[in-house]
Scaffold this motif. Structure first.
Motif, PDB file in Angstrom:
ATOM      1  N   THR A 166     -10.131   4.310  -5.022  1.00  0.00           N
ATOM      2  CA  THR A 166     -11.459   4.393  -4.236  1.00  0.00           C
ATOM      3  C   THR A 166     -10.789   3.891  -2.623  1.00  0.00           C
ATOM      4  OG1 THR A 166     -12.666   3.655  -5.899  1.00  0.00           O
ATOM      5  CG2 THR A 166     -13.747   3.846  -3.561  1.00  0.00           C
ATOM      6  N   THR A 167      -9.951   2.802  -2.724  1.00  0.00           N
ATOM      7  CA  THR A 167      -9.453   2.443  -1.435  1.00  0.00           C
ATOM      8  C   THR A 167      -8.587   3.591  -0.818  1.00  0.00           C
ATOM      9  OG1 THR A 167      -9.033   0.328  -2.655  1.00  0.00           O
ATOM     10  CG2 THR A 167      -7.913   0.679  -0.557  1.00  0.00           C
ATOM     11  N   GLY A 218      -5.463   5.068 -13.306  1.00  0.00           N
ATOM     12  CA  GLY A 218      -6.213   3.893 -14.134  1.00  0.00           C
ATOM     13  C   GLY A 218      -7.372   3.263 -13.409  1.00  0.00           C
ATOM     14  N   PRO A 219      -8.107   2.593 -13.887  1.00  0.00           N
ATOM     15  CA  PRO A 219      -9.058   1.744 -13.326  1.00  0.00           C
ATOM     16  C   PRO A 219      -8.233   0.523 -12.512  1.00  0.00           C
ATOM     17  CG  PRO A 219      -9.221   1.113 -15.611  1.00  0.00           C
ATOM     18  CD  PRO A 219      -8.437   2.227 -15.470  1.00  0.00           C
ATOM     19  N   GLY A 220      -8.800   0.144 -11.212  1.00  0.00           N
ATOM     20  CA  GLY A 220      -8.287  -0.753 -10.553  1.00  0.00           C
ATOM     21  C   GLY A 220      -6.848  -0.345  -9.853  1.00  0.00           C
ATOM     22  N   THR A 221      -6.528   1.051 -10.022  1.00  0.00           N
ATOM     23  CA  THR A 221      -5.179   1.333  -9.353  1.00  0.00           C
ATOM     24  C   THR A 221      -5.362   1.481  -7.695  1.00  0.00           C
ATOM     25  OG1 THR A 221      -5.561   3.497 -10.157  1.00  0.00           O
ATOM     26  CG2 THR A 221      -3.904   2.105 -11.281  1.00  0.00           C
ATOM     27  N   ARG A 274      -6.230  -4.796  -9.397  1.00  0.00           N
ATOM     28  CA  ARG A 274      -7.360  -5.658  -9.460  1.00  0.00           C
ATOM     29  C   ARG A 274      -7.322  -6.903 -10.729  1.00  0.00           C
ATOM     30  NH1 ARG A 274     -12.346  -2.173  -9.533  1.00  0.00           N
ATOM     31  NH2 ARG A 274     -11.598  -1.425 -11.613  1.00  0.00           N
ATOM     32  N   TYR A 284       0.957  -1.378   0.047  1.00  0.00           N
ATOM     33  CA  TYR A 284      -0.097   0.013   0.006  1.00  0.00           C
ATOM     34  C   TYR A 284       0.874   1.099   0.177  1.00  0.00           C
ATOM     35  CZ  TYR A 284      -4.370  -2.747   0.709  1.00  0.00           C
ATOM     36  OH  TYR A 284      -5.183  -3.352   0.603  1.00  0.00           O
TER      37      TYR A 284
HETATM   38  N1  LIG Z   1      -2.590  -1.838  -2.396  1.00  0.00           N
HETATM   39  C1  LIG Z   1      -3.527  -2.833  -2.693  1.00  0.00           C
HETATM   40  N2  LIG Z   1      -3.265  -4.255  -2.667  1.00  0.00           N
HETATM   41  C2  LIG Z   1      -4.093  -4.952  -2.774  1.00  0.00           C
HETATM   42  N3  LIG Z   1      -5.299  -4.836  -3.502  1.00  0.00           N
HETATM   43  C3  LIG Z   1      -5.828  -3.551  -3.439  1.00  0.00           C
HETATM   44  C4  LIG Z   1      -4.937  -2.526  -3.042  1.00  0.00           C
HETATM   45  N4  LIG Z   1      -5.620  -1.302  -3.297  1.00  0.00           N
HETATM   46  C5  LIG Z   1      -6.831  -1.815  -3.861  1.00  0.00           C
HETATM   47  N5  LIG Z   1      -6.860  -3.056  -3.880  1.00  0.00           N
HETATM   48  C6  LIG Z   1      -7.857  -3.846  -4.426  1.00  0.00           C
HETATM   49  O1  LIG Z   1      -8.029  -3.552  -5.693  1.00  0.00           O
HETATM   50  C7  LIG Z   1      -9.280  -3.581  -6.233  1.00  0.00           C
HETATM   51  C8  LIG Z   1      -9.514  -1.912  -6.862  1.00  0.00           C
HETATM   52  O2  LIG Z   1      -9.142  -1.036  -5.806  1.00  0.00           O
HETATM   53  P1  LIG Z   1     -10.052   0.385  -5.881  1.00  0.00           P
HETATM   54  O3  LIG Z   1     -11.582  -0.285  -6.176  1.00  0.00           O
HETATM   55  O4  LIG Z   1      -9.712   1.034  -4.997  1.00  0.00           O
HETATM   56  O5  LIG Z   1      -9.489   0.934  -7.362  1.00  0.00           O
HETATM   57  P2  LIG Z   1      -9.986   2.218  -8.172  1.00  0.00           P
HETATM   58  O6  LIG Z   1      -9.045   2.674  -8.832  1.00  0.00           O
HETATM   59  O7  LIG Z   1     -11.057   3.089  -7.510  1.00  0.00           O
HETATM   60  O8  LIG Z   1     -11.063   1.416  -9.585  1.00  0.00           O
HETATM   61  P3  LIG Z   1     -12.045   2.087 -10.504  1.00  0.00           P
HETATM   62  O9  LIG Z   1     -11.828   3.061 -10.719  1.00  0.00           O
HETATM   63  O10 LIG Z   1     -11.912   0.825 -11.407  1.00  0.00           O
HETATM   64  O11 LIG Z   1     -13.384   1.602  -9.576  1.00  0.00           O
HETATM   65  C9  LIG Z   1     -10.389  -3.589  -4.937  1.00  0.00           C
HETATM   66  O12 LIG Z   1     -10.881  -4.844  -4.849  1.00  0.00           O
HETATM   67  C10 LIG Z   1      -9.413  -3.226  -3.811  1.00  0.00           C
HETATM   68  O13 LIG Z   1      -9.676  -3.824  -2.758  1.00  0.00           O
END
Ligand SMILES: Nc1ncnc2c1ncn2[C@@H]1O[C@H](COP(=O)(O)OP(=O)(O)OP(=O)(O)O)[C@@H](O)[C@H]1O
Length: 589
Positions: free
Chosen positions: A198-199, A192-195, A355, A171
């Motif tokens: 939101t977390t 980008g998506p999944g980066t 993701r 993290y």
């Molecule tokens: N550092 C991390 N290590 C492992 N898994 C993580 C980490 N950060 C986030 N995740 C997981 O990766 C997935 C994507 O995270 P998140 O929804 O925060 O991304 P996002 O950038 O908001 O995506 P999107 O824009 O597509 O919604 C989630 O399942 C989350 O639990």
């Protein structure tokens, strides 16, 4: 939206409304489908009021009006001829009376319209006054915000909190991003998506709330997004992210509501571009966080910046590689490029993908890099999560996936299983670039309906199992533009069910489309487990890298790309061209 219009016939209002006495030069651009009668009308009216009759200046003003319709904030006199000639049919090319660029610029620069402040010529662009004022305001407000002082956080508490909420090496990127956002008044969080945006946001809100608690203060948080759908998704995503937080921190982010930017700023029925909150009546929030800011127009950005309290934190989240706003501006891209070198840059980028399986992530990366060979390599490699149906006959490639999803939805709907039918909506989505034509949404909706009818033997139009897409907000019913639903059989007759549990007799819904297929523009801000992307022929002007990237990144688990190599190459190589002076204005300020 296509670059040009083709008159329906000789009575097309886009031709017929051209005012009498319009210079021949402008008429030629009208007949070629470049300028509508309305563009010309604005230019000639402005010219008459401002004492300008030069055809070259009027042409520049009319093209500027047109440029705004296509998402640009201003007009680049030096490049407009080249970029528009490319959109003309082969026999029209070279026939339009373009002025010589140098002469054009000097005639425009000497125009009384400039002296009167009706138009402005700077940052290499000709701007209408309204957009010039918006751009200058956004630039000024942002720069003031970058230098503003916010209460310094308790660093020991911040460090401890950041390591608790974002533990370990995995993290580290998010921990650094969140800590930076706690220290500065304005943050532009990109990725980008999944980066893990939101977390990061959920953890950041925990850290900000913890700091406020230490000061003995309440923290008022305003969460928003440009569309209702994106706002609903932000709320859900933060709730989901809260589940991953340490137990003691969850309540710090649980129960937060998210709303549209329009609602946050205080929608006024009497005025579409002014709001209840503004410089004289600021928002009460201590933290304002806006998601999906790639969709935020210049106008909304200006209204947001003037409404946020100078001492409040502003956090803008988004993916600058996605399609920009429907209205004029390419704000997020401009902020990232324009502020990258600023000594107090607010831009914090997340790069590690958490993701996706390797396939979609690699495809997104190759698209961002604009490397067509690499994109084709990833598509053809057969990596998990990516399928490439390399063909100019999409029917065999799509029939199975579309029909099987439609059949599952139909079966659940016939059985009265609304949650089951709605779940299918999240499982597969067919995305098209166009609304009309052989590669368009209308055609593919009709095809899937036909395949479903053949498979079930039901040729009647009971509508059971029909997926719906709401196309306009209906506040009375509580359904919003972009909401998706399914018509399900109930003991009281067919009912349209929406995620969230609302159900209505289908006749009560006003603006809805069938949603076996949807446009990529409409899909922005939503995702499905499996996405099929139907690429239009390579000469489609809608086919751009931003469009392709947005489509591919709607997929959570599997993307199926259907099209030819030429279409893939055209998509990677053609960029959305939007003239905007904000980037340059920020760079030189
Ligand atoms: N550092 C991390 N290590 C492992 N898994 C993580 C980490 N950060 C986030 N995740 C997981 O990766 C997935 C994507 O995270 P998140 O929804 O925060 O991304 P996002 O950038 O908001 O995506 P999107 O824009 O597509 O919604 C989630 O399942 C989350 O639990």
């Amino acid at each position: 939206m296509s670059e040009l219009f083709e008159p329906l016939d000789g009575y097309d209002r886009r031709l017929l409304g051209v005012p009498d006495g319009t210079p021949d030069e402008l008429v030629a651009f009208n007949v070629a489908g470049v300028l509508t009668a309305a563009d010309i009308h604005v230019a000639t009216t402005v010219g008459r009021l401002g004492g300008e009759s030069s055809p070259e200046v009027l042409l520049a003003v009319a093209l500027t009006v047109r440029a705004v319709r296509f998402g640009s904030v201003g007009l680049d006199l030096a490049t407009v001829a080249d970029s528009l000639e490319g959109a003309l049919s082969v026999d029209q090319r070279g026939t339009l009376p373009w002025p010589d660029p140098d002469r054009w610029r000097s005639v425009v620069a000497a125009s009384p319209l400039l002296r009167a402040g009706v138009v402005h010529l700077d940052t290499e662009l000709l701007h209408l006054d309204r957009y010039h004022a918006l751009e200058v305001q956004v630039c000024d407000d942002l720069l003031v915000r970058l230098d503003a002082e916010v209460p310094a956080p308790d660093e020991t508490l911040l460090q401890a909190g950041a390591h608790r909420v974002f533990p370990g090496e995995g993290y580290a990127e998010q921990r650094a991003a969140a800590a930076a956002a706690v220290r500065q008044p304005t943050t532009v969080l990109t990725g980008g998506p999944g980066t893990g945006k939101t977390t990061t946001v959920a953890g950041l809100l925990v850290l900000l709330r913890e700091q406020a608690e230490r000061r003995g203060e309440e923290l008022r948080v305003g969460l928003a997004a440009p569309t209702a759908k994106a706002a609903a998704r932000l709320r859900e995503a933060i709730e989901e992210a809260a589940d991953q937080l340490p137990v003691a921190d969850r309540d710090r982010v649980r129960g937060l509501e998210a709303t549209t930017l329009h609602r946050l700023l205080g929608f006024r029925p009497d005025n579409a571009t002014r709001f209840r909150h503004h410089r004289g009546n600021r928002l009460p929030h201590d933290v304002v966080l806006v998601d999906e800011t790639s969709m935020m127009s210049l106008t909304m950005t200006a209204r947001l910046l003037e409404a946020v309290r100078p001492d409040a934190r502003l956090i803008l989240v988004g993916d600058p590689d996605q399609l920009a706003s429907v209205e004029a501006g390419v704000v997020l891209g401009d902020l990232v490029a324009g502020l990258a070198e600023h000594p107090h840059t607010p831009v914090v980028g997340l790069r590690t993908v958490h993701r996706y399986g390797e396939g979609i992530g690699a495809l997104a990366r190759a698209l961002r890099a604009g490397d067509a060979d690499e994109v084709l390599g990833v598509l053809r490699a057969g990596a998990p999560g990516v399928t490439f149906a390399e063909t100019d006959d999409p029917v065999p490639a799509l029939r199975e996936a579309c029909t099987s999803a439609a059949l599952r939805m139909h079966a659940a709907a016939e059985a009265g299983d609304a949650p089951g039918a709605l779940a299918v909506l999240e499982q597969h989505r067919l995305l098209c670039a166009h609304r009309d034509g052989p590669a368009g949404v209308r055609h593919w909706n009709a095809l899937v309906e036909q395949w479903l009818a053949e498979a079930t033997g039901h040729h009647g139009r009971s509508g059971i199992g029909r997926p719906l897409l709401v196309t306009a907000n209906d506040y009375a019913l509580g359904v919003l533009n972009g909401d998706a639903g399914v018509v399900v059989a109930t003991p009281d007759g067919p009912r349209a069910f929406f995620t969230g549990g609302d159900a209505f007799a289908p006749a009560r819904l006003g603006d809805v489309d069938t949603m076996y297929a949807m446009t990529i523009h409409k899909a922005q801000g939503s995702q499905a487990a499996e996405v099929s992307v139907l690429l239009p022929p390579e000469d489609s002007l809608l086919l751009t890298r931003e469009l392709f990237y947005t489509a591919v990144t709607r997929a959570r688990e599997h993307v199926r790309v259907v099209g030819t190599e030429a279409a893939v190459r055209a998509a990677v190589e053609r960029r959305v061209q939007r003239a905007s002076g904000l980037r340059r204005r920020l760079q030189v300020s």
